[in-house]
Design a protein around this motif. Structure first.
Motif, PDB file in Angstrom:
ATOM      1  N   PRO A 256      82.098  46.065  55.409  1.00  0.00           N
ATOM      2  CA  PRO A 256      83.215  47.000  55.517  1.00  0.00           C
ATOM      3  C   PRO A 256      84.583  46.310  55.567  1.00  0.00           C
ATOM      4  O   PRO A 256      85.556  46.839  55.029  1.00  0.00           O
ATOM      5  CB  PRO A 256      82.947  47.738  56.830  1.00  0.00           C
ATOM      6  CG  PRO A 256      81.500  47.528  57.126  1.00  0.00           C
ATOM      7  CD  PRO A 256      81.109  46.239  56.496  1.00  0.00           C
ATOM      8  N   GLU A 257      84.645  45.127  56.203  1.00  0.00           N
ATOM      9  CA  GLU A 257      85.935  44.425  56.308  1.00  0.00           C
ATOM     10  C   GLU A 257      86.445  44.048  54.918  1.00  0.00           C
ATOM     11  O   GLU A 257      87.614  44.242  54.597  1.00  0.00           O
ATOM     12  CB  GLU A 257      85.822  43.148  57.166  1.00  0.00           C
ATOM     13  CG  GLU A 257      85.401  43.381  58.598  1.00  0.00           C
ATOM     14  CD  GLU A 257      83.891  43.616  58.753  1.00  0.00           C
ATOM     15  OE1 GLU A 257      83.141  43.391  57.766  1.00  0.00           O
ATOM     16  OE2 GLU A 257      83.478  44.054  59.838  1.00  0.00           O
ATOM     17  N   PHE A 258      85.537  43.503  54.092  1.00  0.00           N
ATOM     18  CA  PHE A 258      85.944  43.103  52.751  1.00  0.00           C
ATOM     19  C   PHE A 258      86.398  44.328  51.944  1.00  0.00           C
ATOM     20  O   PHE A 258      87.420  44.293  51.258  1.00  0.00           O
ATOM     21  CB  PHE A 258      84.815  42.383  52.004  1.00  0.00           C
ATOM     22  CG  PHE A 258      85.221  41.982  50.607  1.00  0.00           C
ATOM     23  CD1 PHE A 258      85.948  40.823  50.385  1.00  0.00           C
ATOM     24  CD2 PHE A 258      84.934  42.802  49.521  1.00  0.00           C
ATOM     25  CE1 PHE A 258      86.371  40.476  49.101  1.00  0.00           C
ATOM     26  CE2 PHE A 258      85.356  42.465  48.236  1.00  0.00           C
ATOM     27  CZ  PHE A 258      86.071  41.295  48.032  1.00  0.00           C
ATOM     28  N   VAL A 259      85.625  45.420  52.029  1.00  0.00           N
ATOM     29  CA  VAL A 259      85.969  46.640  51.284  1.00  0.00           C
ATOM     30  C   VAL A 259      87.335  47.159  51.719  1.00  0.00           C
ATOM     31  O   VAL A 259      88.164  47.548  50.897  1.00  0.00           O
ATOM     32  CB  VAL A 259      84.878  47.726  51.458  1.00  0.00           C
ATOM     33  CG1 VAL A 259      85.335  49.060  50.883  1.00  0.00           C
ATOM     34  CG2 VAL A 259      83.583  47.277  50.786  1.00  0.00           C
ATOM     35  N   GLY A 260      87.591  47.132  53.020  1.00  0.00           N
ATOM     36  CA  GLY A 260      88.884  47.576  53.547  1.00  0.00           C
ATOM     37  C   GLY A 260      90.031  46.748  52.988  1.00  0.00           C
ATOM     38  O   GLY A 260      91.050  47.293  52.546  1.00  0.00           O
ATOM     39  N   ARG A 261      89.846  45.423  52.983  1.00  0.00           N
ATOM     40  CA  ARG A 261      90.897  44.533  52.452  1.00  0.00           C
ATOM     41  C   ARG A 261      91.087  44.739  50.948  1.00  0.00           C
ATOM     42  O   ARG A 261      92.198  44.771  50.440  1.00  0.00           O
ATOM     43  CB  ARG A 261      90.538  43.061  52.729  1.00  0.00           C
ATOM     44  CG  ARG A 261      90.726  42.639  54.184  1.00  0.00           C
ATOM     45  CD  ARG A 261      90.741  41.113  54.328  1.00  0.00           C
ATOM     46  NE  ARG A 261      89.572  40.462  53.753  1.00  0.00           N
ATOM     47  CZ  ARG A 261      88.419  40.287  54.411  1.00  0.00           C
ATOM     48  NH1 ARG A 261      88.282  40.714  55.652  1.00  0.00           N
ATOM     49  NH2 ARG A 261      87.407  39.667  53.832  1.00  0.00           N
ATOM     50  N   TYR A 262      89.955  44.886  50.252  1.00  0.00           N
ATOM     51  CA  TYR A 262      90.008  45.091  48.806  1.00  0.00           C
ATOM     52  C   TYR A 262      90.786  46.380  48.465  1.00  0.00           C
ATOM     53  O   TYR A 262      91.705  46.366  47.642  1.00  0.00           O
ATOM     54  CB  TYR A 262      88.591  45.149  48.217  1.00  0.00           C
ATOM     55  CG  TYR A 262      88.563  45.672  46.807  1.00  0.00           C
ATOM     56  CD1 TYR A 262      89.049  44.906  45.752  1.00  0.00           C
ATOM     57  CD2 TYR A 262      88.090  46.958  46.532  1.00  0.00           C
ATOM     58  CE1 TYR A 262      89.061  45.408  44.450  1.00  0.00           C
ATOM     59  CE2 TYR A 262      88.101  47.456  45.240  1.00  0.00           C
ATOM     60  CZ  TYR A 262      88.586  46.681  44.204  1.00  0.00           C
ATOM     61  OH  TYR A 262      88.603  47.175  42.930  1.00  0.00           O
ATOM     62  N   LEU A 263      90.431  47.481  49.122  1.00  0.00           N
ATOM     63  CA  LEU A 263      91.091  48.761  48.831  1.00  0.00           C
ATOM     64  C   LEU A 263      92.569  48.730  49.217  1.00  0.00           C
ATOM     65  O   LEU A 263      93.417  49.287  48.520  1.00  0.00           O
ATOM     66  CB  LEU A 263      90.363  49.923  49.523  1.00  0.00           C
ATOM     67  CG  LEU A 263      88.982  50.268  48.935  1.00  0.00           C
ATOM     68  CD1 LEU A 263      88.288  51.319  49.773  1.00  0.00           C
ATOM     69  CD2 LEU A 263      89.106  50.744  47.485  1.00  0.00           C
ATOM     70  N   ALA A 264      92.862  48.039  50.315  1.00  0.00           N
ATOM     71  CA  ALA A 264      94.269  47.925  50.729  1.00  0.00           C
ATOM     72  C   ALA A 264      95.067  47.150  49.683  1.00  0.00           C
ATOM     73  O   ALA A 264      96.222  47.466  49.402  1.00  0.00           O
ATOM     74  CB  ALA A 264      94.360  47.232  52.086  1.00  0.00           C
TER      75      ALA A 264
END
Length: 199
Positions: A138-146
């Motif tokens: 989830p952390e990577f996905v959050g950073r990616y989408l941001a």
């Protein structure tokens, strides 16, 4: 008056692919309600391959009916994953959930392209690419989408393979143009057959 090549899509990337290939064309997006076309087909249990082709055909025919004698290219892309089909995510939360579901797994992108003239389909083609995501959290996905912002909502997979989205992947089997939503090589071959592109 000569025949004009028309792209029945508002997709920036599809127009870019045709332009980069050296084609002269006009953009005239179809006004088809895709969800309305899809509803009875989904109810009838149509497979994603047929769905993508029928939608591409509906778009090409829609535009070719109002542009007599022009050669119209319609395209559609469907993402199939674990028996479900995905359309463009509605919002960032939907994109986040989708990307987390795909983590470490393989999905398929089905890209259909159709050529129509005077409301009649002259040619159709479907290409399939299989894409395997690397395991991510989830952390990577959050950073990616941001980092990518709303551009994530412009593609069925919530990723742009041609830019930062490539970081989500482990393995890709299939044609690059199919992944971008327009199987360009078979399309160019057919346009040569139609006399639109030089042999």
């Amino acid at each position: 008056m000569g025949m004009t090549l028309v792209l029945a899509s508002g997709s920036r990337i599809r127009a870019e692919l045709l332009k980069n290939a050296g084609l002269t064309f006009e953009v005239d997006p179809a006004t088809v309600d895709e969800r309305a076309v899809e509803a009875p087909l989904l109810e009838a249990g149509l497979c994603p391959e047929d769905l993508a082709t029928i939608l591409a055909e509906a778009k090409a025919q829609d535009v070719s009916e109002r542009r007599s004698n022009d050669l119209v290219v319609g395209a559609d892309q469907i993402l199939a994953f674990e028996g479900e089909r995905y359309t463009k995510p509605e919002d960032m939360e939907a994109a986040r959930r989708q990307l987390l579901k795909f983590s470490g797994k393989t999905h398929e992108l089905l890209s259909a392209v159709v050529i129509a003239k005077n409301g009649e389909t002259l040619w159709r083609h479907l290409s399939v690419a299989r894409l395997t995501m690397r395991p991510y959290g989830p952390e990577f996905v959050g950073r990616y989408l941001a980092s990518v912002g709303d551009v994530a909502l412009t593609s069925v997979g919530a990723y742009q393979l041609e830019s930062r989205g490539i970081q989500l992947f482990d393995r890709i089997d299939g044609d690059y143009f199919t992944i971008l939503g327009l199987p360009l090589l078979p399309l160019l071959e057919e346009l040569r057959n139609q006399g639109v592109v030089d042999r």
